[in-house]
Enzyme design. Structure first.
Site, PDB file in Angstrom:
ATOM      1  N   CYS A 113       0.817  -1.226   0.000  1.00  0.00           N
ATOM      2  CA  CYS A 113       0.000   0.000   0.000  1.00  0.00           C
ATOM      3  C   CYS A 113       0.846   1.269   0.000  1.00  0.00           C
ATOM      4  CB  CYS A 113      -0.935   0.027   1.200  1.00  0.00           C
ATOM      5  SG  CYS A 113      -2.051  -1.363   1.256  1.00  0.00           S
ATOM      6  N   HIS A 253      -3.018   7.385   3.402  1.00  0.00           N
ATOM      7  CA  HIS A 253      -3.496   6.134   2.816  1.00  0.00           C
ATOM      8  C   HIS A 253      -4.889   5.844   3.368  1.00  0.00           C
ATOM      9  CE1 HIS A 253      -3.942   2.115   1.521  1.00  0.00           C
ATOM     10  NE2 HIS A 253      -3.679   1.555   2.683  1.00  0.00           N
ATOM     11  N   ASN A 283     -10.241   0.366   0.465  1.00  0.00           N
ATOM     12  CA  ASN A 283      -8.777   0.452   0.471  1.00  0.00           C
ATOM     13  C   ASN A 283      -8.264   0.006  -0.905  1.00  0.00           C
ATOM     14  OD1 ASN A 283      -6.030   0.042   0.795  1.00  0.00           O
ATOM     15  ND2 ASN A 283      -6.208  -1.043   2.741  1.00  0.00           N
TER      16      ASN A 283
HETATM   17  O1  UT7 Z   1      -3.711  -1.045   3.778  1.00  0.00           O
HETATM   18  C1  UT7 Z   1      -2.765  -1.645   4.599  1.00  0.00           C
HETATM   19  C2  UT7 Z   1      -3.020  -1.413   6.011  1.00  0.00           C
HETATM   20  N1  UT7 Z   1      -4.257  -2.036   6.421  1.00  0.00           N
HETATM   21  C3  UT7 Z   1      -4.867  -1.529   7.446  1.00  0.00           C
HETATM   22  O2  UT7 Z   1      -4.438  -0.540   7.972  1.00  0.00           O
HETATM   23  C4  UT7 Z   1      -6.075  -2.264   8.020  1.00  0.00           C
HETATM   24  C5  UT7 Z   1      -5.992  -2.233   9.528  1.00  0.00           C
HETATM   25  N2  UT7 Z   1      -7.030  -2.959  10.208  1.00  0.00           N
HETATM   26  C6  UT7 Z   1      -8.356  -2.616  10.204  1.00  0.00           C
HETATM   27  O3  UT7 Z   1      -8.754  -1.750   9.480  1.00  0.00           O
HETATM   28  C7  UT7 Z   1      -9.270  -3.317  11.161  1.00  0.00           C
HETATM   29  O4  UT7 Z   1      -8.506  -4.093  12.061  1.00  0.00           O
HETATM   30  C8  UT7 Z   1     -10.323  -4.225  10.483  1.00  0.00           C
HETATM   31  C9  UT7 Z   1     -11.362  -3.342   9.777  1.00  0.00           C
HETATM   32  C10 UT7 Z   1      -9.684  -5.152   9.501  1.00  0.00           C
HETATM   33  C11 UT7 Z   1     -11.072  -5.034  11.526  1.00  0.00           C
HETATM   34  O5  UT7 Z   1     -11.658  -4.181  12.503  1.00  0.00           O
HETATM   35  P1  UT7 Z   1     -11.476  -4.480  14.060  1.00  0.00           P
HETATM   36  O6  UT7 Z   1     -12.201  -3.439  14.778  1.00  0.00           O
HETATM   37  O7  UT7 Z   1     -10.004  -4.642  14.291  1.00  0.00           O
HETATM   38  O8  UT7 Z   1     -12.287  -5.824  14.223  1.00  0.00           O
HETATM   39  P2  UT7 Z   1     -11.781  -7.221  14.760  1.00  0.00           P
HETATM   40  O9  UT7 Z   1     -11.021  -7.957  13.721  1.00  0.00           O
HETATM   41  O10 UT7 Z   1     -11.140  -7.042  16.116  1.00  0.00           O
HETATM   42  O11 UT7 Z   1     -13.166  -7.939  14.998  1.00  0.00           O
HETATM   43  C12 UT7 Z   1     -14.126  -7.433  15.944  1.00  0.00           C
HETATM   44  C13 UT7 Z   1     -15.364  -8.284  15.890  1.00  0.00           C
HETATM   45  C14 UT7 Z   1     -15.075  -9.757  16.029  1.00  0.00           C
HETATM   46  O12 UT7 Z   1     -16.125 -10.329  16.788  1.00  0.00           O
HETATM   47  P3  UT7 Z   1     -15.941 -10.663  18.356  1.00  0.00           P
HETATM   48  O13 UT7 Z   1     -14.758 -11.562  18.422  1.00  0.00           O
HETATM   49  O14 UT7 Z   1     -15.706  -9.325  19.008  1.00  0.00           O
HETATM   50  O15 UT7 Z   1     -17.237 -11.296  18.710  1.00  0.00           O
HETATM   51  C15 UT7 Z   1     -15.131 -10.268  14.616  1.00  0.00           C
HETATM   52  O16 UT7 Z   1     -15.481 -11.625  14.546  1.00  0.00           O
HETATM   53  O17 UT7 Z   1     -16.031  -8.121  14.637  1.00  0.00           O
HETATM   54  C16 UT7 Z   1     -16.203  -9.410  14.019  1.00  0.00           C
HETATM   55  N3  UT7 Z   1     -16.039  -9.228  12.582  1.00  0.00           N
HETATM   56  C17 UT7 Z   1     -17.050  -8.962  11.760  1.00  0.00           C
HETATM   57  N4  UT7 Z   1     -18.375  -8.813  11.959  1.00  0.00           N
HETATM   58  C18 UT7 Z   1     -19.133  -8.508  10.904  1.00  0.00           C
HETATM   59  C19 UT7 Z   1     -14.888  -9.274  11.882  1.00  0.00           C
HETATM   60  N5  UT7 Z   1     -15.134  -9.032  10.585  1.00  0.00           N
HETATM   61  C20 UT7 Z   1     -16.459  -8.827  10.492  1.00  0.00           C
HETATM   62  C21 UT7 Z   1     -17.315  -8.516   9.413  1.00  0.00           C
HETATM   63  N6  UT7 Z   1     -18.636  -8.364   9.659  1.00  0.00           N
HETATM   64  N7  UT7 Z   1     -16.854  -8.352   8.170  1.00  0.00           N
END
Ligand code: UT7
Length: 326
Positions: A113, A253, A283
């Site tokens: 990225c 970004h 993204n």
């Molecule tokens: O471009 C290169 C750099 N990339 C980035 O900078 C991306 C960085 N990361 C992020 O943007 C975020 O970490 C994500 C958007 C990928 C994920 O968000 P998060 O707030 O970190 O969510 P998480 O992975 O900690 O998941 C939180 C909850 C989980 O449920 P529990 O365990 O709290 O019950 C997941 O299972 O959300 C759940 N979850 C979803 N629910 C509905 C994860 N993905 C989804 C989804 N829809 N798509």
């Protein structure tokens, strides 16, 4: 002092729009989750017959048209991409062929990225040294062909498209003032695509083991991104004797609205200093900064002599900044 100035910008995205509501029908997710956790509402997805070079060449053509420069006057083409048309030849060579930029040297640059900011840094060194006069710097991706469309952790985050700038030699003090690039390969496993390189070649086993797709430890990447992008922005400001109030437009970004807001808050930026279009494109990896730049420029958000700051972060890990006097 010889510098490289941006004299044209362009961008190109696919026509097909995939909304959060479309995704609700494909994986176990909701518009509410995607919107609150990422800020993304929709993304563009390439159609059959459209490739990374398709959007790269179109974006580049638009940048050339804005500048009124014929393709044959371009000395250098660099494409930052993690989703090239082929392992080789480079997507940059395909763009050269499409544009008939017959005098140009063309190559791709791999920094995930951060690819556009890395490529901009390389190009401005060629121009600053006097070796070349004009360079096309492009960030282009078809991310939709790197993700597993059954994996809700990744498939909804990304989008396709390209952005381009045309750089020209300049000696009136404007142009790229500084670039700072950083990498930490010890974190490579946080965000990578296991196939189809030499470790996991494009054979049936790689497909069966689901190794072809991009994987990401989102939470870890999130925390590292906020810290690294804040540091990169401050490093650029310090190197140029600027403060955050001097920034005309900050173009980070576009990965996650919460990352962008956290950086904006840490830097103390006002809303009018920050450009965000993530909600419409997701993204787009290396394409995110140049697409945002082109939109901001065409919308009149950048005036002569404004300080524009790019701030990138991506797999590798890689990150960095570029500070421009417009
Ligand atoms: O471009 C290169 C750099 N990339 C980035 O900078 C991306 C960085 N990361 C992020 O943007 C975020 O970490 C994500 C958007 C990928 C994920 O968000 P998060 O707030 O970190 O969510 P998480 O992975 O900690 O998941 C939180 C909850 C989980 O449920 P529990 O365990 O709290 O019950 C997941 O299972 O959300 C759940 N979850 C979803 N629910 C509905 C994860 N993905 C989804 C989804 N829809 N798509």
């Amino acid at each position: 002092m010889i510098r490289a100035r941006i004299i044209g910008t362009g961008s190109a995205v696919p026509d097909r729009v995939l909304t959060n509501f479309d995704l609700e029908k494909m994986v176990d997710t909701s518009d509410e989750w995607i919107t609150t956790r990422t800020g993304i509402k929709e993304r563009r997805i390439a159609a059959e017959g459209e490739y990374t070079s398709t959007f790269a060449a179109l974006a580049a053509r638009r940048a050339l048209e804005m500048a009124g420069v014929p393709a044959v006057d371009v000395d250098l083409i660099i494409v930052g991409t993690l989703s090239p048309d082929f392992p080789f030849p480079s997507t940059a060579c395909l763009v050269q062929s499409e544009l008939k930029a017959t005098r140009a040297t063309a190559f791709d640059l791999s920094a995930a990225c951060s690819g556009f900011v890395y490529a901009l840094s390389v190009a401005e060194k060629f121009i600053g040294s006097g070796a070349m006069r004009r360079a096309l710097v492009i960030g282009a991706e078809v991310m939709s062909r790197t993700v597993d469309w059954t994996d809700r952790n990744t498939c909804l985050l990304f989008g396709d498209g390209a952005g381009a700038v045309l750089l020209e030699v300049c000696d009136d003090g404007r142009g790229v003032q500084s670039t700072h690039l950083h990498s930490d390969g010890s974190y490579w496993e946080l965000l990578y695509q296991a196939g189809c390189g030499s470790r996991n070649p494009a054979v049936q086993k790689t497909l069966d083991e689901q190794l072809v797709y991009l994987t990401m430890q989102g939470n870890e990447v999130f925390k590292l991104a906020v810290r690294a992008m804040e540091e990169a922005a401050l490093e650029a400001l310090q190197a140029n004797g600027c403060s955050t109030t001097d920034i005309g437009l900050f173009i980070p970004h576009q990965a996650n609205r919460r990352i962008i807001d956290a950086i904006g808050k840490r830097l103390g930026l006002a809303d009018h200093q920050l450009f965000v279009n993530l909600e419409r494109y997701g993204n787009t990896s290396a394409a995110s900064i140049p697409i945002a730049l082109d939109e901001a420029h065409r919308a009149g958000r950048i005036r002569d002599n404004d300080i524009v700051l790019f701030d990138a972060f991506g797999g590798g890990l890689t990150w960095g900044s570029a500070l421009i006097r417009w």
